[in-house]
Design a protein around this motif. Structure first.
Motif, PDB file in Angstrom:
ATOM      1  N   GLU A 128       0.793  -1.238   0.000  1.00  0.00           N
ATOM      2  CA  GLU A 128       0.000   0.000   0.000  1.00  0.00           C
ATOM      3  C   GLU A 128       0.825   1.288   0.000  1.00  0.00           C
ATOM      4  OE1 GLU A 128       0.200  -2.193   2.644  1.00  0.00           O
ATOM      5  OE2 GLU A 128       0.333  -1.111   4.546  1.00  0.00           O
ATOM      6  N   HIS A 155      -8.277  -3.711  -0.566  1.00  0.00           N
ATOM      7  CA  HIS A 155      -7.471  -3.754   0.659  1.00  0.00           C
ATOM      8  C   HIS A 155      -6.360  -2.698   0.619  1.00  0.00           C
ATOM      9  CE1 HIS A 155      -5.480  -5.905   4.071  1.00  0.00           C
ATOM     10  NE2 HIS A 155      -4.393  -5.387   3.519  1.00  0.00           N
ATOM     11  N   HIS A 182      -5.989   0.917   2.845  1.00  0.00           N
ATOM     12  CA  HIS A 182      -4.845   1.245   3.696  1.00  0.00           C
ATOM     13  C   HIS A 182      -4.514   2.744   3.649  1.00  0.00           C
ATOM     14  CE1 HIS A 182      -3.198  -2.266   5.600  1.00  0.00           C
ATOM     15  NE2 HIS A 182      -2.903  -2.931   4.496  1.00  0.00           N
ATOM     16  N   GLU A 234      -3.560  -3.989   9.771  1.00  0.00           N
ATOM     17  CA  GLU A 234      -3.931  -5.136   8.935  1.00  0.00           C
ATOM     18  C   GLU A 234      -5.279  -5.744   9.322  1.00  0.00           C
ATOM     19  OE1 GLU A 234      -2.704  -5.451   6.244  1.00  0.00           O
ATOM     20  OE2 GLU A 234      -0.708  -4.569   6.372  1.00  0.00           O
ATOM     21  N   TYR A 262      -3.634 -10.929  10.506  1.00  0.00           N
ATOM     22  CA  TYR A 262      -4.576 -10.462   9.478  1.00  0.00           C
ATOM     23  C   TYR A 262      -6.000 -10.944   9.758  1.00  0.00           C
ATOM     24  CZ  TYR A 262      -1.123  -8.541   6.169  1.00  0.00           C
ATOM     25  OH  TYR A 262      -0.176  -7.778   5.560  1.00  0.00           O
TER      26      TYR A 262
HETATM   27 ZN    ZN Z   1      -2.640  -4.979   4.406  1.00  0.00          ZN
END
Ligand code: ZN
Ligand code: ARG
Length: 875
Positions: free
Chosen positions: A261, A294, A298, A317, A378
């Protein structure tokens, strides 16, 4: 050399701004940095910069060369003493991107320069305080050859560029947002660009660009569409808008993980960007959508608000996974998404939490942080966020998120800060709930119940217990939000009124606060004896053990209004059946087939109100790993045999239904990757899979071969090829050969070709895998190839991997030892199957431990592999 959370101290110097200059050449890149430093008034001590495999050329302070006596260097740091409280430190270093096979720092992929800095890769680019709580603005100037590297990218905005002498050119980028160095990125190469734009809710225009190798421009449309939908969704659901006028994605072939990210310059594994109907399956389309989202999400949860230190990794995360899960459930079927996520959690996180690498979502110690990008951080991290949402409600959760951003924008913070924002915004106390952050292990919840005919009350008794996993004694009861319902005889939910809450309107699902070791909940005015539906929608990440009869499970399979629990009843039942058969196999008696399960499935097939994607889940048996996980001593061969027997039995019994599902689902429209179309393909391919288990059924085989040959999309082609690749003899070989010829030019599709052979059930799968190691398309240097061939065999073919002769173990250890010298992160990630030795019988244990020992005895073992191998063996 372990690092501990309790030792955290703030940095002695802050960096206000970084100027970076790169003279990019493959074998010799010169990096000059100018750090605008300010002493942190709270912390004394010298300036300590991290550095790894760097050649220091010179250091200057405020323009003056620093004498060598004023600084000290070892192989991981550079210490400078006696600096003024504010100064500009200029450091010149030399690096060799071409030699960088670890793919951390600055490296080459297909001739293009790219970077990966999370977690600690920036120190392989230049000397720097490589820790996330040092946040600075960046200006980056790159010089490169114009012809071979026409595209020059970094974070933020392009502010200047020009052409230099000798065929060189340069570009300068500026990122106005302060960021930790793990979010730095640079790309220089010869890339094609796929462009679009986005118009934000507040009226800002954002240029969107996806950079890919030439020839792949036609595989970017889906990722781009996913990006635009993500941007819209984050505005609508969380009120979060993008904050720059440009957003870039670059796809590279050599990448350790899925994607990264970096601020406004996301770098992706090409596998997670490129898709066309001819090259990607429905699941891959879905995965691309989720990963694009995702990484985009971020930008707020990770970049604008980042982590104080790497022990807080789940802060960004867990929260971002939760957000991408919510996005997918809004884009597609929410129940199916929940089922898929729980499958992943059970397949990857539960074993991790029961094994030698068990750790809480906020770990307290690590040797190599790259080893902690785990399913626990995660996926369990996301479950912990989800539970807070369950406890506070959707609006309450949103209030907490809003407060979190209000307080912490542009800061590097802790998991604790997030929980405090949730508490303060909702005026609640989450003191007990916090234990989820520090306690490892999967809680086991036992349930019993009773119905009181006379008083018309129903009592649910819950007991929780978390097994003592490695290193953490004395587990305490957790605050578990337990969502339950009571299903009446007619299949409808009964109204729920808790004792003590008389007079309230009865809802049909209720989230109980279960926070003691033992607790009973009594519902009143229950006019008939119901079947309880427990942990609906998987409201908490626990292992549930119940006293359901087979009849109860069948009843829930057909009636539970909660789709997740309905599916779970089916899994539960199938697991039970397979385990019973395993016992029979081990006792050496004849296997018997129980048709009740198939009959319950048949009634689901007949129910036309069910979404095909959901039905496909209902009909998918639990994996070999999942069933073996439920055994004291895992016996993969027996589970495989029993599962295959059950599957064939169901196929025989429901033969007509499967044929019909297959035939009726056929569509004549062109391929579209949307969720509804994907669901229809999923159910057809599940049906085909059942038909494929019937040996001696020429009709099934014809359908499979036919589908392989005529399908117009990769989903159907791959489904057929997977079945064919497990068949001995000519049919399988022929299909594999034709696939290879058709796709030899497409490296991502060849990964599928490797993987499908690695998970095959033919007798000598391992021999086949070893042969493929010398195939021209295979390379140890490319992580996707390693995972496709080696990782699929060792991680997704348990019955073969655990072969009694130990060859699977030997093969894995050999691979790890070889990869240790090339790419430690990839090597270390392959290790986990060997860590499961405690669950095997004595003979397998001995062989697995011997291989772990052989790995540990290797010279020049990386920290990555050392940590996982030593913990796997010792604890
Ligand atoms: Zn991530
Ligand atoms: N932050 C990235 C993501 O979640 C993962 C990068 C991890 N990289 C690593 N080398 N450990 O998308």
């Amino acid at each position: 050399n372990a690092i501990h959370l309790k030792d955290y101290i703030a940095p002695s110097f802050l960096v206000n701004h970084v100027d970076l200059e790169f003279i990019l050449e493959p074998k010799k890149t010169i990096v000059t940095s100018w750090l605008k430093l300010t002493r942190n008034p709270d912390v004394g001590g010298p300036l300590v910069l991290d550095g790894d495999e760097l050649r220091l050329l010179s250091i200057k302070v405020d323009g003056k060369l620093l004498e060598t006596s004023k600084y000290a260097q070892d192989n991981s740091s550079l210490t400078v003493d006696g600096l003024p409280d504010t100064c500009v430190l200029e450091i010149k270093t030399e690096i060799d991107p071409a030699l960088n096979t670890q793919l951390e720092g600055l490296y080459l992929s297909g001739g293009n320069f790219c970077t990966q800095c999370e977690a600690e890769g920036f120190r392989r680019i230049t000397f720097y305080p490589d820790r996330p709580d040092v946040m600075a603005t960046y200006t980056v100037t790159m010089h490169a050859d114009l012809k071979s590297h026409p595209v020059l990218l970094s974070n933020g905005n392009l502010i200047d560029q020009g052409v230099g002498k000798n065929g060189k050119h340069w570009a300068r980028w500026h990122d106005p947002f302060p960021k930790p160095c793990y979010l730095f990125a640079l790309v220089a190469g010869d890339l094609a660009c796929y462009e679009d734009s986005y118009h934000s809710g507040s009226g800002q225009d954002v240029a969107l660009k996806i950079f890919v190798e030439h020839g792949n421009e036609d595989k970017c449309a889906y990722a781009m569409d996913a990006l635009k939908r993500s941007m819209r969704w984050d505005e609508e659901r969380f009120g979060l808008e993008y904050d720059l006028s440009i957003f870039n994605i670059v796809a590279v072939s050599d990448f350790n993980m899925g994607a990264m990210e970096n601020k406004s310059l996301n770098i992706f594994n090409s596998k997670c960007v490129l898709a066309s109907s001819d090259t990607a399956t429905d699941l891959e389309f879905e995965r691309i959508e989720a990963i694009v989202a995702h990484e985009y999400f971020h930008n707020w949860t990770g970049n604008r608000v980042t982590c104080r230190d790497w022990f807080q990794l789940s802060l960004k995360e867990g929260l971002t996974v939760y957000r991408d899960q919510e996005f997918t459930s809004d884009m597609r079927s929410a129940p199916v998404k929940r089922i898929q996520d729980v499958r992943t959690l059970r397949a990857r996180q539960f074993p991790e939490d029961a094994g030698p690498l068990s750790h809480p979502i906020r770990p307290e110690t690590y040797i190599e942080i790259n080893n902690f990008y785990t399913a626990t951080i995660y996926e369990k991290g996301a479950e912990v966020i989800r539970m807070m949402q369950e406890i506070l409600g959707r609006d309450g959760f949103r209030k907490g998120v809003d407060l979190y951003f209000e307080r912490h924008d542009n800061q590097a913070v802790t998991c604790e800060d997030f929980v405090v924002a949730m508490e303060d915004a909702n005026d609640v106390d989450l003191k007990h709930f916090r234990l989820w952050y520090s306690q490892a292990g999967t809680p086991e919840v036992d349930t019993t119940w009773s119905y009181d005919e006379v008083n018309k009350s129903f009592t649910l008794n819950l007991t929780q217990y978390t097994p003592v996993a490695h290193g953490q004694e004395g587990k305490r009861p957790l605050h578990i939000p337990m969502t339950v319902g009571l299903v009446g005889r007619d299949g409808k939910d009964l109204p729920l009124i808790l004792e003590g809450e008389e007079g309230k309107q009865g809802e049909t699902s209720k989230t109980l606060r279960f926070d003691q070791e033992q607790q009973s909940f009594t519902f009143i005015s229950v006019d008939q004896c119901p079947v309880p539906s427990i942990n609906r929608n998987f409201s908490s990440p626990i292992k549930l053990s119940t006293t359901y009869s087979d009849d109860d499970l069948r009843f829930l399979m057909e009636n539970d209004s909660d789709a997740f629990s309905r599916w779970d009843a089916s899994q539960n039942y199938a697991t039970r059946l397979v385990l019973r058969m395993v016992k029979t196999i081990q006792e050496g008696t004849e296997l018997e087939y129980d048709s009740n399960y198939a009959q319950a499935l048949a009634r689901n097939i007949a129910d036309e109100t069910l979404d095909p994607a959901f039905l496909a889940q209902m009909l998918s048996l639990p994996s070999i790993d999942y069933v073996a996980e439920q055994m004291q001593v895992a016996d993969f061969a027996a589970v495989d045999q029993a599962r295959t027997f059950l599957k064939a039995g169901i196929a025989r019994e429901l033969y007509e239904q499967f044929l019909e599902l297959y035939m009726c689902g056929k569509e004549n429209t062109a391929y579209s990757p949307d969720a509804v179309s994907a669901g229809k393909r999923a159910i057809r391919n599940v049906a085909l899979g059942f038909l494929g288990t019937l040996k001696n059924d020429p009709k099934g085989l014809d359908l499979i071969v036919g589908q392989y040959e005529v399908s117009d999309n990769m989903t159907d082609r791959m489904a057929a090829l997977t079945l064919l690749a497990s068949m001995e003899g000519e049919v399988g070989e022929k299909a594999l050969k034709s696939f290879e010829q058709r796709y030899s030019h497409d490296t991502l599709v060849m990964d599928k070709w490797f993987a499908v052979q690695a998970i095959s059930k033919i007798p000598d799968t391992l021999g086949q895998v070893k042969n493929l190691l010398t195939h021209p398309a295979f390379s140890y240097k490319n992580p996707n190839k390693v995972r496709a061939l080696i990782g699929s065999f060792t991680g997704a073919n348990p019955a073969k991997f655990h072969a009694d002769n130990g060859e699977g173990y030997r093969f894995l250890a050999d691979s790890i030892i070889h990869l240790n010298g090339i790419n430690p992160q990839v090597a270390s990630r392959l290790l986990s199957p060997l860590g499961g030795w405690r669950r095997m019988d004595g003979n397998h244990q001995k062989m697995m431990k011997a291989e772990l020992q052989r790995i540990l005895d290797t010279e020049n073992l990386s920290k990555d592999v050392f940590e996982v191998a030593s913990k796997s063996l010792a604890r």
